[in-house]
Design a protein around this motif. Sequence first.
Motif, PDB file in Angstrom:
ATOM      1  N   LEU A 113      10.331  -1.922   3.097  1.00 29.92           N
ATOM      2  CA  LEU A 113       9.988  -2.917   3.997  1.00 29.92           C
ATOM      3  C   LEU A 113       8.203  -2.522   4.295  1.00 29.92           C
ATOM      4  N   PHE A 114       7.402  -3.411   4.176  1.00 31.48           N
ATOM      5  CA  PHE A 114       6.012  -3.239   4.204  1.00 31.48           C
ATOM      6  C   PHE A 114       5.298  -4.502   5.094  1.00 31.48           C
ATOM      7  N   ALA A 115       4.493  -4.254   6.125  1.00 29.13           N
ATOM      8  CA  ALA A 115       3.653  -5.412   6.722  1.00 29.13           C
ATOM      9  C   ALA A 115       2.161  -5.257   6.167  1.00 29.13           C
ATOM     10  N   ASP A 116       1.734  -6.576   5.890  1.00 29.53           N
ATOM     11  CA  ASP A 116       0.442  -6.614   5.275  1.00 29.53           C
ATOM     12  C   ASP A 116      -0.605  -6.909   6.108  1.00 29.53           C
ATOM     13  N   GLY A 117      -0.087  -7.088   7.364  1.00 34.99           N
ATOM     14  CA  GLY A 117      -1.067  -7.537   8.650  1.00 34.99           C
ATOM     15  C   GLY A 117      -0.837  -9.214   9.064  1.00 34.99           C
ATOM     16  N   ALA A 118      -0.150  -9.973   8.300  1.00 33.81           N
ATOM     17  CA  ALA A 118       0.111 -11.061   8.543  1.00 33.81           C
ATOM     18  C   ALA A 118       1.730 -11.227   8.559  1.00 33.81           C
ATOM     19  N   PHE A 119       2.245 -10.787   7.431  1.00 35.64           N
ATOM     20  CA  PHE A 119       3.510 -10.973   7.230  1.00 35.64           C
ATOM     21  C   PHE A 119       4.453  -9.753   6.836  1.00 35.64           C
ATOM     22  N   VAL A 120       5.752  -9.605   6.833  1.00 36.51           N
ATOM     23  CA  VAL A 120       6.532  -8.741   6.375  1.00 36.51           C
ATOM     24  C   VAL A 120       7.210  -8.901   5.061  1.00 36.51           C
ATOM     25  N   TRP A 121       6.834  -8.097   4.159  1.00 37.49           N
ATOM     26  CA  TRP A 121       7.566  -8.100   2.913  1.00 37.49           C
ATOM     27  C   TRP A 121       8.830  -7.125   2.732  1.00 37.49           C
ATOM     28  N   GLY A 122       9.887  -7.785   2.173  1.00 38.09           N
ATOM     29  CA  GLY A 122      11.251  -6.913   1.946  1.00 38.09           C
ATOM     30  C   GLY A 122      11.395  -6.819   0.577  1.00 38.09           C
ATOM     31  N   ALA A 123      11.759  -5.702   0.108  1.00 36.34           N
ATOM     32  CA  ALA A 123      12.322  -5.517  -1.333  1.00 36.34           C
ATOM     33  C   ALA A 123      14.122  -5.591  -0.966  1.00 36.34           C
ATOM     34  N   LEU A 124      14.566  -6.508  -1.622  1.00 38.31           N
ATOM     35  CA  LEU A 124      16.031  -6.854  -1.303  1.00 38.31           C
ATOM     36  C   LEU A 124      16.698  -6.313  -2.666  1.00 38.31           C
ATOM     37  N   LEU A 125      18.025  -5.805  -2.306  1.00 35.91           N
ATOM     38  CA  LEU A 125      18.740  -5.428  -3.229  1.00 35.91           C
ATOM     39  C   LEU A 125      19.669  -6.484  -3.735  1.00 35.91           C
ATOM     40  N   LEU A 164       9.860 -14.143  -4.200  1.00 36.20           N
ATOM     41  CA  LEU A 164       9.255 -13.448  -5.570  1.00 36.20           C
ATOM     42  C   LEU A 164      10.100 -12.479  -6.335  1.00 36.20           C
ATOM     43  N   ALA A 165      10.765 -12.907  -7.502  1.00 31.24           N
ATOM     44  CA  ALA A 165      11.307 -12.319  -8.338  1.00 31.24           C
ATOM     45  C   ALA A 165      10.621 -11.924  -9.770  1.00 31.24           C
ATOM     46  N   TYR A 166      10.184 -10.695  -9.663  1.00 34.53           N
ATOM     47  CA  TYR A 166       9.574 -10.344 -10.738  1.00 34.53           C
ATOM     48  C   TYR A 166       9.972  -8.758 -11.400  1.00 34.53           C
ATOM     49  N   HIS A 167      10.293  -8.099 -10.412  1.00 32.20           N
ATOM     50  CA  HIS A 167      10.941  -6.681 -10.857  1.00 32.20           C
ATOM     51  C   HIS A 167      12.166  -6.573 -11.561  1.00 32.20           C
ATOM     52  N   ARG A 168      12.136  -5.763 -12.608  1.00 30.87           N
ATOM     53  CA  ARG A 168      13.420  -5.508 -13.345  1.00 30.87           C
ATOM     54  C   ARG A 168      14.322  -4.442 -12.683  1.00 30.87           C
ATOM     55  N   ASP A 169      13.684  -3.549 -12.025  1.00 31.79           N
ATOM     56  CA  ASP A 169      14.373  -2.411 -11.422  1.00 31.79           C
ATOM     57  C   ASP A 169      13.983  -2.327  -9.857  1.00 31.79           C
ATOM     58  N   LEU A 170      15.026  -1.453  -9.100  1.00 27.66           N
ATOM     59  CA  LEU A 170      14.808  -1.420  -7.710  1.00 27.66           C
ATOM     60  C   LEU A 170      13.199  -1.259  -7.195  1.00 27.66           C
ATOM     61  N   ILE A 171      12.771  -2.025  -6.010  1.00 25.37           N
ATOM     62  CA  ILE A 171      11.581  -1.721  -5.820  1.00 25.37           C
ATOM     63  C   ILE A 171      11.552  -0.684  -4.786  1.00 25.37           C
ATOM     64  N   SER A 172      10.933   0.461  -5.007  1.00 28.15           N
ATOM     65  CA  SER A 172      11.066   1.674  -4.069  1.00 28.15           C
ATOM     66  C   SER A 172      10.151   1.709  -3.150  1.00 28.15           C
ATOM     67  N   ALA A 173       8.954   1.108  -3.206  1.00 25.85           N
ATOM     68  CA  ALA A 173       7.778   1.342  -2.376  1.00 25.85           C
ATOM     69  C   ALA A 173       6.804   0.084  -2.484  1.00 25.85           C
ATOM     70  N   MET A 174       6.056  -0.273  -1.433  1.00 21.87           N
ATOM     71  CA  MET A 174       4.919  -1.154  -1.560  1.00 21.87           C
ATOM     72  C   MET A 174       3.984  -0.556  -0.681  1.00 21.87           C
ATOM     73  N   CYS A 175       2.571  -1.204  -0.968  1.00 23.65           N
ATOM     74  CA  CYS A 175       1.401  -0.806  -0.004  1.00 23.65           C
ATOM     75  C   CYS A 175       0.334  -1.743  -0.256  1.00 23.65           C
ATOM     76  N   LEU A 176      -0.592  -1.793   0.521  1.00 23.53           N
ATOM     77  CA  LEU A 176      -1.761  -2.796   0.424  1.00 23.53           C
ATOM     78  C   LEU A 176      -2.914  -2.101  -0.280  1.00 23.53           C
ATOM     79  N   PHE A 177      -3.377  -2.746  -1.241  1.00 22.56           N
ATOM     80  CA  PHE A 177      -4.433  -2.638  -1.974  1.00 22.56           C
ATOM     81  C   PHE A 177      -5.318  -3.595  -2.262  1.00 22.56           C
ATOM     82  N   LYS A 178      -6.530  -3.693  -1.930  1.00 18.90           N
ATOM     83  CA  LYS A 178      -7.630  -4.482  -1.848  1.00 18.90           C
ATOM     84  C   LYS A 178      -6.994  -5.970  -1.594  1.00 18.90           C
TER      85      LYS A 178
END
Length: 182
Positions: A113-125, A164-178
Amino acid sequence: SVLSFDTSGAILVWNTTSYKCEKAVQVTYSNVGICCVARIDENTVWLGLSTGDLQEFKLDTLELGATWHAHKRRIAAMTSLNEHVWTSSDETIVWNKATRSPMVTLKPRYLSLFADGAFVWGALLQSNMSMAALSGSPNVQLTSDQLQPLHVCEPQTGEVLQVLAYHRDLISAMCLFKESVW
């Protein structure tokens, strides 16, 4: 200072100038580990434990605050946004920070899970992933419904706004960058 947390329940306080450990605090009892952490305010973090409990930790005194039962199993992911905290285990719960009470329980289980300041992003299995696909085998061809989705959610209700479905493998982490999520 930087804090590091481990699965044995230890918290280490690091000096960012000397890169030395200034203090070590054991905050949980035997066989209980810290699985994830979320910053609640300038002086408080919540610890997600392997027992499914949440534990408050005060940064100024390096002492534990309240502990409460949140999930049946280990808390795999956690994030904080505005007045809400999201925790995920077998289900996902949106908490009210001030009252520490659950507001919404959601069916999806998020691995990250990651919060970008406006929304929560969740990597779903995805439940339809084969073991070969989960292992990252380069010879496995995935269909679009087998790609690992990211949910972009409204922070209070948990409503999924984008998938958004683009990852081939499990999404293990997220962070904010620019101002983009990476």
